[in-house]
Design an enzyme around this catalytic site. Structure first.
Site, short mmCIF file in Angstrom:
data_model
loop_
_atom_site.label_atom_id
_atom_site.label_comp_id
_atom_site.label_asym_id
_atom_site.label_seq_id
_atom_site.Cartn_x
_atom_site.Cartn_y
_atom_site.Cartn_z
N THR A 226 26.76 41.56 28.85
CA THR A 226 25.54 42.19 29.36
C THR A 226 24.52 42.48 28.28
O THR A 226 23.31 42.37 28.49
CB THR A 226 25.91 43.51 30.08
OG1 THR A 226 26.72 43.18 31.20
CG2 THR A 226 24.69 44.24 30.58
N SER B 146 34.29 37.86 31.33
CA SER B 146 35.29 37.53 32.35
C SER B 146 35.80 36.11 32.14
O SER B 146 36.87 35.74 32.64
CB SER B 146 34.69 37.63 33.75
OG SER B 146 34.08 38.88 33.90
N THR C 275 31.79 43.82 28.31
CA THR C 275 32.72 44.95 28.38
C THR C 275 33.97 44.65 29.21
O THR C 275 35.01 45.27 28.99
CB THR C 275 32.02 46.18 28.99
OG1 THR C 275 31.49 45.82 30.26
CG2 THR C 275 30.92 46.69 28.09
N ASP C 276 33.86 43.69 30.14
CA ASP C 276 34.97 43.50 31.08
C ASP C 276 36.32 43.23 30.42
O ASP C 276 37.34 43.74 30.85
CB ASP C 276 34.63 42.36 32.07
CG ASP C 276 33.53 42.76 33.04
OD1 ASP C 276 33.23 43.97 33.13
OD2 ASP C 276 32.96 41.88 33.70
N THR D 248 40.76 51.14 26.91
CA THR D 248 40.75 50.61 28.27
C THR D 248 39.35 50.79 28.81
O THR D 248 38.72 51.81 28.54
CB THR D 248 41.72 51.42 29.16
OG1 THR D 248 43.01 51.38 28.58
CG2 THR D 248 41.81 50.86 30.56
N GLN E 198 51.50 53.19 34.77
CA GLN E 198 50.22 53.03 35.47
C GLN E 198 49.27 54.17 35.15
O GLN E 198 48.07 54.08 35.43
CB GLN E 198 50.45 53.00 36.99
CG GLN E 198 51.19 51.79 37.46
CD GLN E 198 51.47 51.83 38.97
OE1 GLN E 198 50.87 52.60 39.71
NE2 GLN E 198 52.37 50.98 39.42
N CYS E 199 49.81 55.27 34.60
CA CYS E 199 48.95 56.41 34.25
C CYS E 199 48.05 56.03 33.09
O CYS E 199 48.44 55.26 32.21
CB CYS E 199 49.79 57.61 33.82
SG CYS E 199 50.77 58.29 35.14
N1 ASP Z 1 30.40 40.87 33.03
C1 ASP Z 1 29.95 41.40 31.76
C2 ASP Z 1 30.93 40.93 30.70
O1 ASP Z 1 31.97 41.48 30.52
C3 ASP Z 1 29.91 42.87 31.80
C4 ASP Z 1 29.45 43.51 30.51
O2 ASP Z 1 29.14 42.90 29.54
O3 ASP Z 1 29.42 44.75 30.50
O4 ASP Z 1 30.64 39.98 30.03
#
Ligand code: ASP
Length: 377
Positions: free
Chosen positions: A47, A93, A123-124, A200, A312-313
């Protein structure tokens, strides 16, 4: 009125620092600001470098020159910055182990030339990349800081500029003896510097997208950047970097839920070529005591499948000897994942399996910290 407000803000900031130092029982130390230092900026995508397609409204990647245009501050640092970009930049992703190898190669090839590295990343999957790099860059003695943003850098309220500028400052920061302030793989997000393999992604909306639940933050950026030196890796700077490229992805993640069917567990454990499973259990590492379940796990372990128990916590650790429900898992040959994140357990398994260790060697190494990814009390 304004000065009263400023005093209130300063008070809040100081209080949060005091809270941080009390929490960790550690001193916060400020490091030298970068002078005559150089940082390599590696732009992978995400992003931070996206722009809205006016026809479709969808966010799409744009190139690094355009990114720089939106951050003229880059030219104002004392630090020399070179950049390199993935072509084409990718939404994280789409991140794959091949791209992690590429990052390791870039860092390794440029290791002696730069004081630190900043990786701009979506971020993903940033927590996976940070975890993987922490294992692949053995004997790392320089900062590798991953950052990104929730809003594209061209957007007025972007968090990207601040994340980028702070990351550069941290990547170039030195201790008073000239050694790097943070010689490890980290994620910097919303003023918090965290050990990469402890992070995370926790929020798809707010600017504080990442948390490190089981390990204190390494630094906090406010008016000054204050480092928690007692929790930062102490490294031997005389060791050369030992880059690793071998990864084996024959891994599955199996998340427990009440009512899970026997054929679901059986199918996962019978996947062709599967070598390891990260089992996400309840609480402190508990799972059903049903006979079929324990039998399937036991048989899979006997076949050489490494099964690692993580909780899972979000916070806390697996203690398989605490309840009968965890103890039965231990007896079925399941390995304790301690306070590991799933991201860290998955990438550590890829790394260990990739290096050809036997199932027992992998089990043994999963129970030891390689890059500060677990705490064993
Ligand atoms: N879909 C984006 C990615 O992980 C989301 C982001 O960058 O925050 O590349």
């Amino acid at each position: 009125m304004i000065s009263l407000f400023m005093r209130f803000l300063t008070f809040c900031y100081e209080m949060s620092d005091i809270w941080l130092s009390l929490q960790d029982n550690i001193a916060l130390i400020m490091c030298e600001k970068p002078k005559n230092t150089s940082v390599l900026l590696i732009y992978t995508g995400g992003t931070i470098g996206m722009i809205e397609n006016l026809e479709t409204g969808v966010l799409e990647n744009f190139n690094f020159e355009q990114l720089q245009k939106h951050v003229p501050e880059l030219k104002q640092t004392n630090c020399h910055i070179d950049s390199i970009q993935f072509d084409p930049p990718i939404d994280s992703s789409d991140m794959e182990p091949e791209a992690w190898r590429k990052l390791v190669k870039i860092i390794s090839d440029n290791y002696t030339t730069y004081d630190g590295f900043v990786i701009l990343h979506g971020t993903d999957t940033m927590a996976y990349t940070a975890s993987a790099l922490s294992f692949m860059l053995e004997d790392l003695a320089k900062p590798v800081i991953l950052t990104g943003s929730q809003l594209p850098i061209g957007v007025l309220r972007t968090d990207g500029k601040e994340n980028l500028m702070t990351s550069i400052e941290i990547a170039a920061a030195k201790n008073s003896d000239g050694s790097p302030a943070v010689p490890e793989v980290c994620i910097l997000f919303e003023n918090h510097l965290m050990r990469g393999n402890r992070t995370t992604k926790i929020n798809a909306e707010n600017f504080n997208a990442f948390r490190s639940f089981n390990y204190p933050v390494l630094a906090k950026a406010g008016i000054h950047i204050k480092y928690n030196q007692s929790v930062i890796h102490a490294v031997d700077t005389s060791q050369p970097l030992n880059p690793h490229y071998l990864l084996n992805t024959n891994i599955a993640v199996l998340k427990m839920f009440p009512g899970i069917h026997e054929n679901v567990v059986a199918a996962v454990l019978a996947i062709d070529g599967i070598q390891a499973v990260v089992l996400e259990t309840y609480g402190s590492g508990n799972a059903p005591r049903r006979k079929w379940f324990l039998r399937l796990l036991h048989e899979a372990s006997q076949r050489g499948i490494v099964i690692v128990n993580v909780t899972q916590c979000s916070a806390g650790t697996v203690e398989m000897e605490r309840y009968g429900t965890g103890y039965h898992l231990l007896q079925s040959g399941i390995v304790c994942g301690y306070d590991s994140t799933t991201e860290s357990a998955v990438t550590k398994l890829m790394f260990l399996l990739g290096h050809g260790y036997s199932p027992d060697e992998v089990r043994d190494r999963m129970s030891r910290s390689i890059a500060g990814e677990i705490t064993i009390n």
